[in-house]
Design a protein around this motif. Structure first.
Motif, PDB file in Angstrom:
ATOM      1  N   ALA A  58       5.042  37.291 -79.946  1.00  0.00           N
ATOM      2  CA  ALA A  58       4.574  38.037 -78.868  1.00  0.00           C
ATOM      3  C   ALA A  58       5.427  38.496 -77.708  1.00  0.00           C
ATOM      4  O   ALA A  58       6.593  38.025 -77.844  1.00  0.00           O
ATOM      5  CB  ALA A  58       3.558  37.187 -78.050  1.00  0.00           C
ATOM      6  N   LYS A  59       5.054  39.417 -77.189  1.00  0.00           N
ATOM      7  CA  LYS A  59       5.980  40.228 -76.025  1.00  0.00           C
ATOM      8  C   LYS A  59       5.037  39.844 -74.595  1.00  0.00           C
ATOM      9  O   LYS A  59       4.123  40.340 -74.835  1.00  0.00           O
ATOM     10  CB  LYS A  59       6.482  41.617 -76.291  1.00  0.00           C
ATOM     11  CG  LYS A  59       7.272  41.693 -77.492  1.00  0.00           C
ATOM     12  CD  LYS A  59       7.651  43.224 -77.427  1.00  0.00           C
ATOM     13  CE  LYS A  59       7.496  43.735 -79.015  1.00  0.00           C
ATOM     14  NZ  LYS A  59       7.632  45.363 -79.202  1.00  0.00           N
ATOM     15  N   ASN A  82       8.941  34.085 -80.313  1.00  0.00           N
ATOM     16  CA  ASN A  82       9.062  34.297 -81.631  1.00  0.00           C
ATOM     17  C   ASN A  82       8.123  33.379 -82.330  1.00  0.00           C
ATOM     18  O   ASN A  82       7.471  32.568 -81.780  1.00  0.00           O
ATOM     19  CB  ASN A  82      10.469  34.004 -82.282  1.00  0.00           C
ATOM     20  CG  ASN A  82      11.229  32.735 -82.135  1.00  0.00           C
ATOM     21  OD1 ASN A  82      10.289  31.760 -81.935  1.00  0.00           O
ATOM     22  ND2 ASN A  82      12.505  32.686 -82.160  1.00  0.00           N
ATOM     23  N   SER A  83       7.888  33.561 -83.595  1.00  0.00           N
ATOM     24  CA  SER A  83       7.160  32.444 -84.379  1.00  0.00           C
ATOM     25  C   SER A  83       7.315  31.107 -84.474  1.00  0.00           C
ATOM     26  O   SER A  83       6.312  30.143 -84.546  1.00  0.00           O
ATOM     27  CB  SER A  83       6.960  33.031 -85.852  1.00  0.00           C
ATOM     28  OG  SER A  83       8.215  32.985 -86.555  1.00  0.00           O
ATOM     29  N   GLU A  84       8.514  30.876 -84.011  1.00  0.00           N
ATOM     30  CA  GLU A  84       8.871  29.478 -83.759  1.00  0.00           C
ATOM     31  C   GLU A  84       8.498  28.868 -82.428  1.00  0.00           C
ATOM     32  O   GLU A  84       8.696  27.832 -82.118  1.00  0.00           O
ATOM     33  CB  GLU A  84      10.236  29.035 -84.103  1.00  0.00           C
ATOM     34  CG  GLU A  84      10.736  29.233 -85.498  1.00  0.00           C
ATOM     35  CD  GLU A  84      11.033  30.644 -85.968  1.00  0.00           C
ATOM     36  OE1 GLU A  84      11.663  31.472 -85.348  1.00  0.00           O
ATOM     37  OE2 GLU A  84      10.659  31.017 -87.195  1.00  0.00           O
ATOM     38  N   GLY A  85       8.008  29.807 -81.818  1.00  0.00           N
ATOM     39  CA  GLY A  85       7.814  29.289 -80.221  1.00  0.00           C
ATOM     40  C   GLY A  85       9.021  29.367 -79.163  1.00  0.00           C
ATOM     41  O   GLY A  85       9.034  29.095 -78.018  1.00  0.00           O
ATOM     42  N   SER A  86      10.075  29.908 -79.735  1.00  0.00           N
ATOM     43  CA  SER A  86      11.169  30.002 -78.691  1.00  0.00           C
ATOM     44  C   SER A  86      11.035  31.374 -78.051  1.00  0.00           C
ATOM     45  O   SER A  86      10.633  32.596 -78.436  1.00  0.00           O
ATOM     46  CB  SER A  86      12.528  30.118 -79.711  1.00  0.00           C
ATOM     47  OG  SER A  86      12.753  28.778 -80.266  1.00  0.00           O
ATOM     48  N   TYR A  87      11.504  31.371 -76.583  1.00  0.00           N
ATOM     49  CA  TYR A  87      11.550  32.534 -75.786  1.00  0.00           C
ATOM     50  C   TYR A  87      12.844  33.335 -75.554  1.00  0.00           C
ATOM     51  O   TYR A  87      13.867  32.697 -75.629  1.00  0.00           O
ATOM     52  CB  TYR A  87      10.772  32.154 -74.584  1.00  0.00           C
ATOM     53  CG  TYR A  87       9.549  31.564 -74.201  1.00  0.00           C
ATOM     54  CD1 TYR A  87       8.424  32.630 -74.335  1.00  0.00           C
ATOM     55  CD2 TYR A  87       9.183  30.334 -74.475  1.00  0.00           C
ATOM     56  CE1 TYR A  87       7.151  32.264 -74.126  1.00  0.00           C
ATOM     57  CE2 TYR A  87       7.777  29.729 -74.210  1.00  0.00           C
ATOM     58  CZ  TYR A  87       6.765  30.790 -74.206  1.00  0.00           C
ATOM     59  OH  TYR A  87       5.618  30.363 -74.082  1.00  0.00           O
TER      60      TYR A  87
END
Length: 96
Positions: A58-59, A82-87
Motif C-alpha cells: 500500500a501507499k 510493503n508485503s512484509e508489513g515494513s514502512y
C-alpha cells in the motif's frame, strides 16, 4: 491488510485508521532521524489520509500536523508499506 474500497486508484482513508496511524508514526520517526533539530517532532494529528492498495502493498499519501518545540507545521508525506508489513518514507515536504 485493510481494504480501502474496490478497484485501483487512491481512496480516502479514515484518519484514525490503525494503518494510517502506523504509517504516520513511521513517517515521523524517519523525519526525526533525518533532522538535526534539538526538538523532537510530535504528531498532533493526521489531517488527511489517502491510500492506494496493490496486491499486498500500500501507499499512503497523508497530511500530518506536527509540533516541534513550540512551532506547529504541516507536512505532506508519502509512505509505502510493503508485503512484509515494513514502512518506508518515500517523500516528505512542508505543506504551505
Amino acid at each position: 491488510m485493510v481494504e480501502y474500497g474496490h478497484g485501483p486508484g487512491w481512496k480516502s482513508v479514515p484518519v484514525h485508521d490503525p494503518s494510517a496511524q502506523d504509517a504516520a508514526n513511521h513517517a515521523l520517526k524517519s523525519i526525526q532521524q533525518r533532522s538535526n533539530s534539538l526538538f523532537p517532532y510530535e504528531l498532533q494529528e493526521v489531517v488527511d489520509a489517502n491510500a492506494e492498495v496493490e496486491d499486498d502493498s500500500a501507499k499512503f499519501d497523508m497530511l500530518l500536523k506536527v509540533k516541534r518545540g513550540s512551532a506547529e507545521e504541516k507536512l505532506k508525506v508519502v509512505v509505502h508499506k510493503n508485503s512484509e508489513g515494513s514502512y518506508h518514507l518515500n517523500r516528505m515536504e512542508p505543506h504551505v
